[in-house]
Each structure stands twice: as structure tokens, then as C-alpha cells.
Scaffold this motif. Structure first.
Motif, PDB file in Angstrom:
ATOM      1  N   VAL A  17       0.869  -1.178   0.000  1.00  0.00           N
ATOM      2  CA  VAL A  17       0.000   0.000   0.000  1.00  0.00           C
ATOM      3  C   VAL A  17       0.900   1.220   0.000  1.00  0.00           C
ATOM      4  O   VAL A  17       1.749   1.380   0.892  1.00  0.00           O
ATOM      5  CB  VAL A  17      -0.935   0.014   1.217  1.00  0.00           C
ATOM      6  CG1 VAL A  17      -1.757   1.296   1.240  1.00  0.00           C
ATOM      7  CG2 VAL A  17      -1.855  -1.207   1.198  1.00  0.00           C
ATOM      8  N   ALA A  18       0.745   2.052  -1.025  1.00  0.00           N
ATOM      9  CA  ALA A  18       1.668   3.162  -1.241  1.00  0.00           C
ATOM     10  C   ALA A  18       1.127   4.463  -0.662  1.00  0.00           C
ATOM     11  O   ALA A  18      -0.060   4.770  -0.807  1.00  0.00           O
ATOM     12  CB  ALA A  18       1.941   3.329  -2.738  1.00  0.00           C
ATOM     13  N   GLU A  19       2.007   5.192  -0.002  1.00  0.00           N
ATOM     14  CA  GLU A  19       1.663   6.541   0.434  1.00  0.00           C
ATOM     15  C   GLU A  19       1.646   7.456  -0.782  1.00  0.00           C
ATOM     16  O   GLU A  19       2.441   7.283  -1.714  1.00  0.00           O
ATOM     17  CB  GLU A  19       2.678   7.039   1.458  1.00  0.00           C
ATOM     18  CG  GLU A  19       2.708   6.218   2.744  1.00  0.00           C
ATOM     19  CD  GLU A  19       3.784   6.683   3.700  1.00  0.00           C
ATOM     20  OE1 GLU A  19       4.665   7.455   3.251  1.00  0.00           O
ATOM     21  OE2 GLU A  19       3.750   6.282   4.877  1.00  0.00           O
ATOM     22  N   GLU A  20       0.756   8.427  -0.771  1.00  0.00           N
ATOM     23  CA  GLU A  20       0.635   9.340  -1.902  1.00  0.00           C
ATOM     24  C   GLU A  20       1.474  10.580  -1.644  1.00  0.00           C
ATOM     25  O   GLU A  20       1.304  11.257  -0.642  1.00  0.00           O
ATOM     26  CB  GLU A  20      -0.836   9.708  -2.131  1.00  0.00           C
ATOM     27  CG  GLU A  20      -1.675   8.486  -2.498  1.00  0.00           C
ATOM     28  CD  GLU A  20      -3.157   8.796  -2.568  1.00  0.00           C
ATOM     29  OE1 GLU A  20      -3.507   9.916  -2.979  1.00  0.00           O
ATOM     30  OE2 GLU A  20      -3.960   7.916  -2.218  1.00  0.00           O
ATOM     31  N   THR A  21       2.397  10.860  -2.547  1.00  0.00           N
ATOM     32  CA  THR A  21       3.279  12.013  -2.425  1.00  0.00           C
ATOM     33  C   THR A  21       3.190  12.853  -3.680  1.00  0.00           C
ATOM     34  O   THR A  21       2.501  12.506  -4.634  1.00  0.00           O
ATOM     35  CB  THR A  21       4.746  11.555  -2.226  1.00  0.00           C
ATOM     36  OG1 THR A  21       5.199  10.927  -3.437  1.00  0.00           O
ATOM     37  CG2 THR A  21       4.869  10.584  -1.068  1.00  0.00           C
ATOM     38  N   LEU A  22       3.933  13.983  -3.669  1.00  0.00           N
ATOM     39  CA  LEU A  22       3.938  14.845  -4.852  1.00  0.00           C
ATOM     40  C   LEU A  22       4.469  14.114  -6.069  1.00  0.00           C
ATOM     41  O   LEU A  22       4.035  14.362  -7.201  1.00  0.00           O
ATOM     42  CB  LEU A  22       4.815  16.087  -4.583  1.00  0.00           C
ATOM     43  CG  LEU A  22       4.299  17.075  -3.545  1.00  0.00           C
ATOM     44  CD1 LEU A  22       5.338  18.159  -3.315  1.00  0.00           C
ATOM     45  CD2 LEU A  22       2.985  17.693  -3.981  1.00  0.00           C
ATOM     46  N   ALA A  23       5.403  13.193  -5.865  1.00  0.00           N
ATOM     47  CA  ALA A  23       6.041  12.528  -6.993  1.00  0.00           C
ATOM     48  C   ALA A  23       5.269  11.307  -7.463  1.00  0.00           C
ATOM     49  O   ALA A  23       5.190  11.034  -8.655  1.00  0.00           O
ATOM     50  CB  ALA A  23       7.470  12.127  -6.623  1.00  0.00           C
TER      51      ALA A  23
END
Length: 435
Positions: A215-221
Motif C-alpha cells: 500500500v503506497a503513500e501518496e506524495t507529490l512525486a
């Protein structure tokens, strides 16, 4: 009079007229509070951008697109509709007409890129337009399919990264999809199977199943799309291009170019120049996030300008306060000079008073700004900014706070030089006769 006596006397004299001094300190406080808060805002966001660039890695990769001709209208919002070009493909990004497409890269372009000095490897980026994602017979949700080039890492909230060496279709699911898809939490989603649908060239919807491995954290990139491994990317890309001639399928919006990991900034810039000479535009992750930094820095500078204006206005309050103090203490100044105090020490006495007023206003403003900024950051981190873990919206550096206090004290000192000079030039005889 010793220096310590001079400082003590200046501190004591500061509050002879408490109301006037407090109002002046309040004006300085407003400027220092605003300056500290806006400086913390810039520090916090820029630190988050730096951490994001570091966290996702792949510092030796740049994204490359084909540079459009200057007269075709692409990339210009003011150029009006762009003329149709059969060599363009969707950029995968929203924007005004003419900016939603880019000139396609072909296998010949990939060969050209591979031959450019400094390029170690080239890999086409395959664009996938998914219809939806679904768990079992549950609700279907619109989803983007992203992708990371080799060397990039996915910031994870649970599980592991998709394995590109595996023949099984795997993906990392964004945290924002966990609850809507029916999972209790991030950990519960790991190991579950989802279905992703794409529509091919024959208008037939094809469904591909994949396993959630992280499960991926959402970042600017990383954005908010699922991150597939190579096996899932291949399956989705092949399904999407069913019925498309091979020549048409091998048209790409962009490519990833690898260069020497030890390359300096100058060497990277030189590689970009060589790419530009060949008709391509290259940008690293740091370049892409640099746009955010530019916007934030611009906003911070504007806010800082208002804070500086407030400080300049407060400096006039310091001038007024000290001028009135000099006038009220004319006989005292004459007595001090008659008893042997030099003009330099008289000047220093009133300058120290101004500096002390500046110190009080700036120190109180900085302390309260740190308290307010910390409280605001904590509140936002648990609400509006919950989807951006690791972001401290307003962060403070001791060096920056000390610099702000020093700047305000310097402004206060300069503001106090005029009334201090007047006191230093006072004639002791005339001053003693003053009524």
C-alpha cells in the motif's frame, strides 16, 4: 559608565513610558510573527519536497519527451488550438487543448537517444489508460495506472514494493483506495486480489487480475495511481493494444534515460543540452518537483514582503518613541554630559534602547509564531494533509529564527540612530536650561 551599566540603564529606561513602548513592541511583534511564520512555511514545504526526491530515489534517471516545433502551438496556452499532427499521442495529463498531447517517440527515437553521449540506457514509458479497479463484485472505481522506472522506490504504508522480476501481476495500491475497496486497513489489503479493466482498440473491455503486495503513500512525486510491476504493465499494455497494428502500438509519450549516477550538476546539464540539440527535452525528478518549489518560494517571498513592510512601519514607531524619550529626558541628557559622559556613550544608550525594543518585539513574535505554526501543522496533518504523510507544513530552523530576530534588531538599531544622534549632539548647557 561601563558597558554593563550602559545596557542596564538602557533596559530600565525602555519602560519609562510603558504604553508607548508596548504599542511599539506590538507593531514589531506583528512583523516578526508574520516573518517567522512565512519562513517556517517555506522551510516545511521545501523540506518535504527534498525528502520526496530523496525517498523515491532514481537520481540517475530523467524523463525524456520529443521537443515540439516552435510553431505548432504545443505547450502554449495562448497560442490557440494546435494544428492536428498524426505523430502525436496522449500525454496522459490534463490541460488546455494542444497541451494534452505530445509528439510520439518511436523505436527510431529510442535508438537515437541510446546513441547520445552520456546516455547509458533507454526504456520507453508505456501509457496505460485503465477504466476501473474493483475487488470481487464490489464497487468499481476510476483509477490511474502509474509506474516507476528502475531505481525509483515507492513510499509504503504497508507491504512491499511490486517485484519487477516476478512473472505474477503485482501492484502497490494507493492508501486512498484501501477503505473504498472494502479493506479494514492498509495491512488487510496486502495479499488481496483486484481486477483492473482496460478497453482495447476493438472497444472490448478486458479485465486483468493482480495481487496487492503493498500500500503506497501518496506524495507529490508518486501521485494517486496504482504502481504495477513489469508483468502487470505488460499484461495491461498488451490488452489495451489488442487490435492495434504493431507500428502504432510502439508509439510512446516519453522515455526514461539513464545516465552516470556520479554525474555532477554540470554534466547533467550538459546531457540535457545534448538531448535538446537532438530534438528532445529531458527532466529529472528534482526538475519536475522544482516547479512546486518555485511556486512556494514565490508565495513565501510575497508574504515576507508584507512582513517587512510591517517592520518598516514599526521602525517609524521606534523613531517616534525615542524622539519623545529624548525630548522628555533633555535635562537628564544634559546632566549626563555635564558629568562627563561622552557623546558616543549617549548615542549608545539610546541605540541600545531601540535595539532592546526590537529584541523584545521580535523574540515574542518568533516564540508565538513557533507555537502557532506547530499547532497549525499538527492540526492539518491529522485532517486536510492526512494524505501527505511526512509533511510538516510549517517547520522552523533555529538558525532562521535567530536570523529573523537579528534582522529585526538591526532594523530597530537603524531606526534608533536618528534620535540617538540628536541626543548625542545635545549641548549640555542648553539641555540643563530646558524647561
Amino acid at each position: 559608565m561601563k558597558i554593563s551599566d550602559l545596557v542596564g540603564s538602557a533596559t530600565a529606561n525602555t519602560f519609562r513610558s510603558k504604553t508607548r513602548t508596548l504599542l511599539t513592541i506590538l507593531a514589531i511583534f506583528i512583523g516578526a510573527f508574520t516573518l517567522t511564520l512565512t519562513s517556517g512555511l517555506g522551510t516545511g514545504i521545501n523540506a518535504y519536497i527534498d525528502d520526496t526526491v530523496t525517498a523515491i530515489g532514481a537520481s540517475d534517471v530523467m524523463s525524456v519527451v520529443k521537443t515540439p516545433d516552435a510553431d505548432d502551438g504545443f505547450g502554449s496556452a495562448d497560442a490557440g488550438p494546435a494544428e492536428y499532427d498524426p505523430d502525436t499521442v496522449s500525454s496522459g495529463q490534463d490541460g488546455p487543448p494542444g497541451q494534452q498531447t505530445v509528439v510520439a517517440l518511436t523505436p527510431a527515437d529510442l535508438d537515437t537517444l541510446a546513441d547520445i553521449d552520456g546516455v547509458l540506457d533507454v526504456q520507453a514509458t508505456r501509457s496505460i489508460s485503465a477504466d476501473y479497479i474493483q475487488v470481487g463484485d464490489g464497487t468499481r472505481y476510476v483509477v490511474d495506472v502509474g509506474g516507476l522506472v528502475a531505481g525509483q522506490r515507492t513510499p509504503l504504508a504497508a507491504g512491499s514494493e511490486p517485484d519487477n522480476a516476478s512473472s505474477q501481476s503485482q501492484l502497490a495500491l494507493p492508501t486512498s483506495y484501501v477503505e473504498p475497496l472494502g479493506f479494514a486497513d492498509d495491512a488487510a489489503a496486502v495479499g488481496q486480489t483486484v481486477s483492473i479493466a482496460v478497453t482495447d482498440a476493438q472497444r472490448t473491455q478486458q479485465v486483468i487480475e493482480a495481487t496487492i503486495v503493498g500500500v503506497a503513500e501518496e506524495t507529490l512525486a508518486t501521485g494517486g495511481g496504482v504502481v504495477p510491476n513489469d508483468a502487470l504493465t505488460d499484461a495491461l499494455f498488451d490488452a489495451q493494444n489488442t487490435g492495434v497494428p504493431a507500428a502504432e502500438a510502439q508509439r510512446y509519450a516519453q522515455a526514461a534515460v539513464w545516465f552516470d549516477p556520479a554525474a555532477t550538476d554540470e554534466q547533467i546539464s550538459a546531457l540535457k543540452d545534448r538531448l535538446a540539440d537532438a530534438g528532445y527535452t529531458g527532466s529529472t525528478v528534482a526538475d519536475q518537483l522544482g516547479a512546486f518549489r518555485t511556486v512556494i518560494d514565490g508565495i513565501v517571498w510575497v508574504l515576507n514582503a508584507f512582513a517587512v513592510i510591517a517592520l518598516l512601519a514599526a521602525s517609524f514607531g521606534i523613531v517616534n518613541t525615542l524622539f519623545m524619550s529624548v525630548q522628555e529626558r533633555t535635562r537628564e541628557i544634559g546632566l549626563m554630559k555635564a558629568m562627563g559622559m561622552g557623546s558616543g556613550k549617549v548615542f549608545g544608550l539610546f541605540s541600545l534602547e531601540a535595539t532592546f525594543i526590537g529584541f523584545l518585539g521580535s523574540a515574542i513574535g518568533a516564540v508565538l509564531a513557533v507555537a502557532a505554526g506547530t499547532a497549525i501543522s499538527s492540526a492539518l496533518a491529522g485532517s486536510f494533509l492526512a494524505d501527505l504523510p511526512g509533511l510538516t507544513l510549517i517547520a522552523f530552523e533555529p538558525v532562521s529564527i535567530a536570523a529573523i530576530i537579528g534582522l529585526v534588531m538591526a532594523i530597530a538599531f537603524l531606526a534608533g540612530t536618528l534620535p540617538a544622534s540628536r541626543a548625542a549632539r545635545a549641548d549640555p548647557v542648553d539641555s540643563l536650561r530646558y524647561e
